[in-house]
Structure formats: structure tokens, C-alpha cells
Design a protein around this motif. Structure first.
Motif, PDB file in Angstrom:
ATOM      1  N   LYS A   1     -38.486  65.661  69.994  1.00  0.00           N
ATOM      2  CA  LYS A   1     -38.575  64.291  69.503  1.00  0.00           C
ATOM      3  C   LYS A   1     -39.987  63.888  69.085  1.00  0.00           C
ATOM      4  N   LYS A   2     -40.985  64.337  69.813  1.00  0.00           N
ATOM      5  CA  LYS A   2     -42.368  63.936  69.527  1.00  0.00           C
ATOM      6  C   LYS A   2     -43.095  64.951  68.639  1.00  0.00           C
ATOM      7  N   LYS A   3     -42.425  66.059  68.319  1.00  0.00           N
ATOM      8  CA  LYS A   3     -42.968  67.095  67.412  1.00  0.00           C
ATOM      9  C   LYS A   3     -44.314  67.655  67.885  1.00  0.00           C
ATOM     10  N   MET A   4     -44.462  67.844  69.185  1.00  0.00           N
ATOM     11  CA  MET A   4     -45.675  68.445  69.744  1.00  0.00           C
ATOM     12  C   MET A   4     -45.523  69.959  69.746  1.00  0.00           C
ATOM     13  N   LEU A   5     -45.626  70.538  68.572  1.00  0.00           N
ATOM     14  CA  LEU A   5     -45.373  71.960  68.401  1.00  0.00           C
ATOM     15  C   LEU A   5     -46.421  72.843  69.055  1.00  0.00           C
ATOM     16  N   PHE A   6     -47.588  72.297  69.363  1.00  0.00           N
ATOM     17  CA  PHE A   6     -48.612  73.096  70.023  1.00  0.00           C
ATOM     18  C   PHE A   6     -48.189  73.527  71.428  1.00  0.00           C
ATOM     19  N   LEU A   7     -47.130  72.929  71.964  1.00  0.00           N
ATOM     20  CA  LEU A   7     -46.607  73.325  73.271  1.00  0.00           C
ATOM     21  C   LEU A   7     -45.815  74.629  73.213  1.00  0.00           C
ATOM     22  N   ILE A   8     -45.473  75.087  72.015  1.00  0.00           N
ATOM     23  CA  ILE A   8     -44.716  76.323  71.850  1.00  0.00           C
ATOM     24  C   ILE A   8     -45.687  77.496  71.927  1.00  0.00           C
ATOM     25  N   ALA A   9     -45.402  78.425  72.812  1.00  0.00           N
ATOM     26  CA  ALA A   9     -46.269  79.596  72.973  1.00  0.00           C
ATOM     27  C   ALA A   9     -46.277  80.425  71.693  1.00  0.00           C
ATOM     28  N   GLY A  10     -47.447  80.775  71.216  1.00  0.00           N
ATOM     29  CA  GLY A  10     -47.586  81.596  70.027  1.00  0.00           C
ATOM     30  C   GLY A  10     -47.524  80.838  68.721  1.00  0.00           C
ATOM     31  N   TYR A  11     -47.357  79.539  68.770  1.00  0.00           N
ATOM     32  CA  TYR A  11     -47.276  78.746  67.543  1.00  0.00           C
ATOM     33  C   TYR A  11     -48.675  78.514  66.989  1.00  0.00           C
ATOM     34  N   ASP A  12     -48.846  78.804  65.709  1.00  0.00           N
ATOM     35  CA  ASP A  12     -50.112  78.553  65.022  1.00  0.00           C
ATOM     36  C   ASP A  12     -49.792  77.798  63.741  1.00  0.00           C
ATOM     37  N   GLU A  13     -50.251  76.577  63.673  1.00  0.00           N
ATOM     38  CA  GLU A  13     -49.908  75.708  62.546  1.00  0.00           C
ATOM     39  C   GLU A  13     -50.401  76.263  61.205  1.00  0.00           C
ATOM     40  N   GLU A  14     -51.520  76.952  61.227  1.00  0.00           N
ATOM     41  CA  GLU A  14     -52.081  77.465  59.980  1.00  0.00           C
ATOM     42  C   GLU A  14     -51.301  78.648  59.423  1.00  0.00           C
ATOM     43  N   THR A  15     -50.679  79.449  60.283  1.00  0.00           N
ATOM     44  CA  THR A  15     -49.975  80.636  59.801  1.00  0.00           C
ATOM     45  C   THR A  15     -48.463  80.436  59.731  1.00  0.00           C
ATOM     46  N   PHE A  16     -47.931  79.346  60.284  1.00  0.00           N
ATOM     47  CA  PHE A  16     -46.489  79.112  60.267  1.00  0.00           C
ATOM     48  C   PHE A  16     -46.061  78.675  58.874  1.00  0.00           C
ATOM     49  N   VAL A  17     -45.032  79.331  58.332  1.00  0.00           N
ATOM     50  CA  VAL A  17     -44.590  79.041  56.971  1.00  0.00           C
ATOM     51  C   VAL A  17     -43.193  78.424  56.905  1.00  0.00           C
ATOM     52  N   GLY A  18     -42.496  78.298  58.023  1.00  0.00           N
ATOM     53  CA  GLY A  18     -41.133  77.784  58.015  1.00  0.00           C
ATOM     54  C   GLY A  18     -41.077  76.265  58.109  1.00  0.00           C
ATOM     55  N   ASP A  19     -39.876  75.767  58.358  1.00  0.00           N
ATOM     56  CA  ASP A  19     -39.634  74.334  58.489  1.00  0.00           C
ATOM     57  C   ASP A  19     -39.977  73.898  59.915  1.00  0.00           C
ATOM     58  N   LYS A  20     -40.981  73.053  60.044  1.00  0.00           N
ATOM     59  CA  LYS A  20     -41.440  72.612  61.356  1.00  0.00           C
ATOM     60  C   LYS A  20     -40.413  71.725  62.048  1.00  0.00           C
ATOM     61  N   GLU A  21     -39.643  70.961  61.288  1.00  0.00           N
ATOM     62  CA  GLU A  21     -38.609  70.103  61.859  1.00  0.00           C
ATOM     63  C   GLU A  21     -37.530  70.933  62.552  1.00  0.00           C
ATOM     64  N   LYS A  22     -37.067  71.986  61.872  1.00  0.00           N
ATOM     65  CA  LYS A  22     -36.040  72.854  62.453  1.00  0.00           C
ATOM     66  C   LYS A  22     -36.569  73.608  63.664  1.00  0.00           C
ATOM     67  N   LEU A  23     -37.814  74.058  63.575  1.00  0.00           N
ATOM     68  CA  LEU A  23     -38.420  74.749  64.710  1.00  0.00           C
ATOM     69  C   LEU A  23     -38.508  73.822  65.917  1.00  0.00           C
ATOM     70  N   ALA A  24     -38.943  72.588  65.695  1.00  0.00           N
ATOM     71  CA  ALA A  24     -39.056  71.622  66.785  1.00  0.00           C
ATOM     72  C   ALA A  24     -37.686  71.317  67.391  1.00  0.00           C
ATOM     73  N   LYS A  25     -36.684  71.141  66.542  1.00  0.00           N
ATOM     74  CA  LYS A  25     -35.347  70.823  67.037  1.00  0.00           C
ATOM     75  C   LYS A  25     -34.753  71.981  67.830  1.00  0.00           C
ATOM     76  N   MET A  26     -34.823  73.188  67.275  1.00  0.00           N
ATOM     77  CA  MET A  26     -34.240  74.346  67.953  1.00  0.00           C
ATOM     78  C   MET A  26     -34.946  74.639  69.273  1.00  0.00           C
ATOM     79  N   THR A  27     -36.272  74.578  69.274  1.00  0.00           N
ATOM     80  CA  THR A  27     -37.022  74.869  70.489  1.00  0.00           C
ATOM     81  C   THR A  27     -36.807  73.791  71.538  1.00  0.00           C
ATOM     82  N   GLY A  28     -36.768  72.541  71.124  1.00  0.00           N
ATOM     83  CA  GLY A  28     -36.521  71.450  72.062  1.00  0.00           C
ATOM     84  C   GLY A  28     -35.155  71.527  72.696  1.00  0.00           C
ATOM     85  N   ILE A  29     -34.139  71.779  71.889  1.00  0.00           N
ATOM     86  CA  ILE A  29     -32.778  71.899  72.418  1.00  0.00           C
ATOM     87  C   ILE A  29     -32.669  73.095  73.353  1.00  0.00           C
ATOM     88  N   PHE A  30     -33.303  74.197  72.992  1.00  0.00           N
ATOM     89  CA  PHE A  30     -33.287  75.383  73.847  1.00  0.00           C
ATOM     90  C   PHE A  30     -33.948  75.082  75.193  1.00  0.00           C
TER      91      PHE A  30
END
Length: 93
Positions: free
Chosen positions: A19-48
Motif C-alpha cells: 500500500k505504501k510502495k516502500m519497495l526498498f524493504l524488498i531484499a535485493g531490490y535496486d531502483e536503478e536496475t529494476f526495469v519491470g512494473d513497480k506497482e505489480k512488484l509491490a502488490k505481489m510482494t505485499g500480498i505474499f
């Protein structure tokens, strides 16, 4: 007691990621090298994370009523769901 605290942490991190899109909490996530959809990543990881929190909260009740077989079932569920989660995340990129 321990499972309740751990499950609350999973709920909290799932909420913060989804909900808050704090993607830095995901282990191994690097905003500069990530090329996918951040919304989907946040939703899938949060639900998981919330899913893991739910089954971690239920684990002590299963151990009390069913016995040690519920620990084995818990482990299998965690392993299979993690494998499926990693495959889905990699397919989305």
C-alpha cells in the motif's frame, strides 16, 4: 507468542510494501536496475508477505490440534509458495 509477533511483522511489511510502495524493504531490490512494473512488484510482494503472515499466525493452532504434521505442511506450503512467487516475479520482468 513468537509466531504472533513474526506474523505481525509480516503483516506490517506486507502493508508497507503493497500500500505504501516502500519497495526498498524488498531484499535485493535496486531502483536503478529494476526495469519491470513497480506497482505489480509491490502488490505481489505485499500480498505474499501477508499470506506468509497468515499461515505463520495459524501455525501454533495447527501444532496444538493436529500435531507435528502441521509443521511439515507449513514448511511445504512456504517452500512451494516461495518457488511460485519467485517464478512469477521473474516472468513479470
Amino acid at each position: 507468542m513468537t509466531c504472533s509477533i513474526v506474523s505481525l511483522l509480516f503483516f506490517l511489511f506486507g502493508y508497507l510494501i503493497w500500500k505504501k510502495k516502500m519497495l526498498f524493504l524488498i531484499a535485493g531490490y535496486d531502483e536503478e536496475t529494476f526495469v519491470g512494473d513497480k506497482e505489480k512488484l509491490a502488490k505481489m510482494t505485499g500480498i505474499f508477505s501477508i499470506f506468509i503472515g497468515v499461515i505463520t499466525f495459524v501455525l501454533p493452532f495447527g501444532l496444538e490440534t493436529i500435531g507435528s504434521i502441521s509443521g511439515i505442511v507449513y514448511t511445504v506450503i512456504i517452500l512451494i509458495s516461495t518457488i511460485i512467487f519467485v517464478i512469477k516475479i521473474n516472468m513479470k520482468n
